[in-house]
Design an enzyme around this catalytic site. Sequence first.
Site, PDB file in Angstrom:
ATOM      1  N   ASN A 120      -0.679   2.445   0.580  1.00 53.50           N
ATOM      2  CA  ASN A 120      -0.421   2.453  -0.857  1.00 53.50           C
ATOM      3  C   ASN A 120      -0.674   3.786  -1.551  1.00 53.50           C
ATOM      4  OD1 ASN A 120       0.162  -0.309  -0.781  1.00 53.50           O
ATOM      5  ND2 ASN A 120      -1.951  -0.890  -1.192  1.00 53.50           N
TER       6      ASN A 120
ATOM      7  N   ARG B 214       7.666  -4.311  -5.019  1.00 53.66           N
ATOM      8  CA  ARG B 214       6.858  -3.810  -3.898  1.00 53.66           C
ATOM      9  C   ARG B 214       5.380  -4.043  -4.156  1.00 53.66           C
ATOM     10  NH1 ARG B 214       4.408   1.351  -2.382  1.00 53.66           N
ATOM     11  NH2 ARG B 214       4.397   1.539  -0.114  1.00 53.66           N
TER      12      ARG B 214
ATOM     13  N   HIS C  38      11.246  -8.032   1.080  1.00 53.68           N
ATOM     14  CA  HIS C  38      12.184  -7.697  -0.001  1.00 53.68           C
ATOM     15  C   HIS C  38      12.937  -6.395   0.255  1.00 53.68           C
ATOM     16  CE1 HIS C  38       7.921  -6.729  -1.280  1.00 53.68           C
ATOM     17  NE2 HIS C  38       8.392  -5.657  -0.731  1.00 53.68           N
TER      18      HIS C  38
ATOM     19  N   HIS D  36       2.838  -6.070  -1.766  1.00 48.20           N
ATOM     20  CA  HIS D  36       1.620  -5.481  -1.210  1.00 48.20           C
ATOM     21  C   HIS D  36       0.370  -6.214  -1.682  1.00 48.20           C
ATOM     22  CE1 HIS D  36       3.030  -1.386   0.501  1.00 48.20           C
ATOM     23  NE2 HIS D  36       4.010  -2.268   0.534  1.00 48.20           N
TER      24      HIS D  36
END
Length: 311
Positions: free
Chosen positions: A88, A56, A175, A60
């Site tokens: 985030n 992840r 993903h 990002h």
Amino acid sequence: MFPIVLALTLIFSSQLEAELQVNFYRNTCPNAELIIRQEVQRAYFRDRGIAPGLVRMHFHDCFVRGCDGSVLIKSTPGNSAEEDGPSNAGSLRGFEVIESAKARLEQECRGVVSCADILAYAARDSIVVSGGLGWDVPAGRRDGQISLATETIDIPAPFNNLDQNLQAFAKKGAHTIGCSHCSQFSNRLYNFSPANSQDSTLDPLYAMQLKQQCPRGPNGNVDPNAVVFMNFSPTAFENSYYVDVLRNRGLFTSDQTLTTSPDTLSEVRDYARNNIQWQTDFADAMIKMSQVEVLTGNAGEIRLNCRAINP
């Protein structure tokens, strides 16, 4: 929300950089990939949730300013960095793995391996250690020197509809595997629309299970720290996510909308039936995503500390 938001490997229209190379550190730092793999494995055996966290984080990173390691830069009194942006804040995991790998690499070959490359390798190794197929990582990225919290607004959100996701992923990538905070999908359980408190596309039994895991408190809100798994195999990299979507058990609105278009529904069905095809396509997509808007040559820098730009 932490370890992984969406699963979609459909479109890549971004310009890919051709300067990256497989085995980039063969002569300058021969043990680079081994060191990074060892650090990922060590972290994974302590906490299996670290694997989806690293994937992840790579995602990002690439979605903001390209794959330049800017997501690793820590906020300072004068700048709120990407790690503290709306998509985030408090949810990114794996910084310590990157820092451990970087510390060892600096002892082995100082100033050679970029933090952006470490993150790309770590994402690949995370997939492998959790049961997925590996791939050769093209490397040679250099590190960005700008990290702004405000720029994370473009990262796809869990409540996006299909058109919004297709537009976003046409630029970058995607993903699957991991967990989520209840607050990222609780609207589907309690206040979906004026006409329906619960999302009618959500399997009723699954909705009941989620409500048990994400109950509302006296103030009517769910616990912001409560976490649920995305599916029954949250740390294993395989195709059960797509089976869940077909059963109306996609955790996020952005998941379930994959069934609303004939094209994406066909992809979901194919991946639900064929785990190897899913893993192969995922690996190809990750290779492409990892090359989006990279810095090479004399651009950027090789950070000595992944959490801060060089003095």
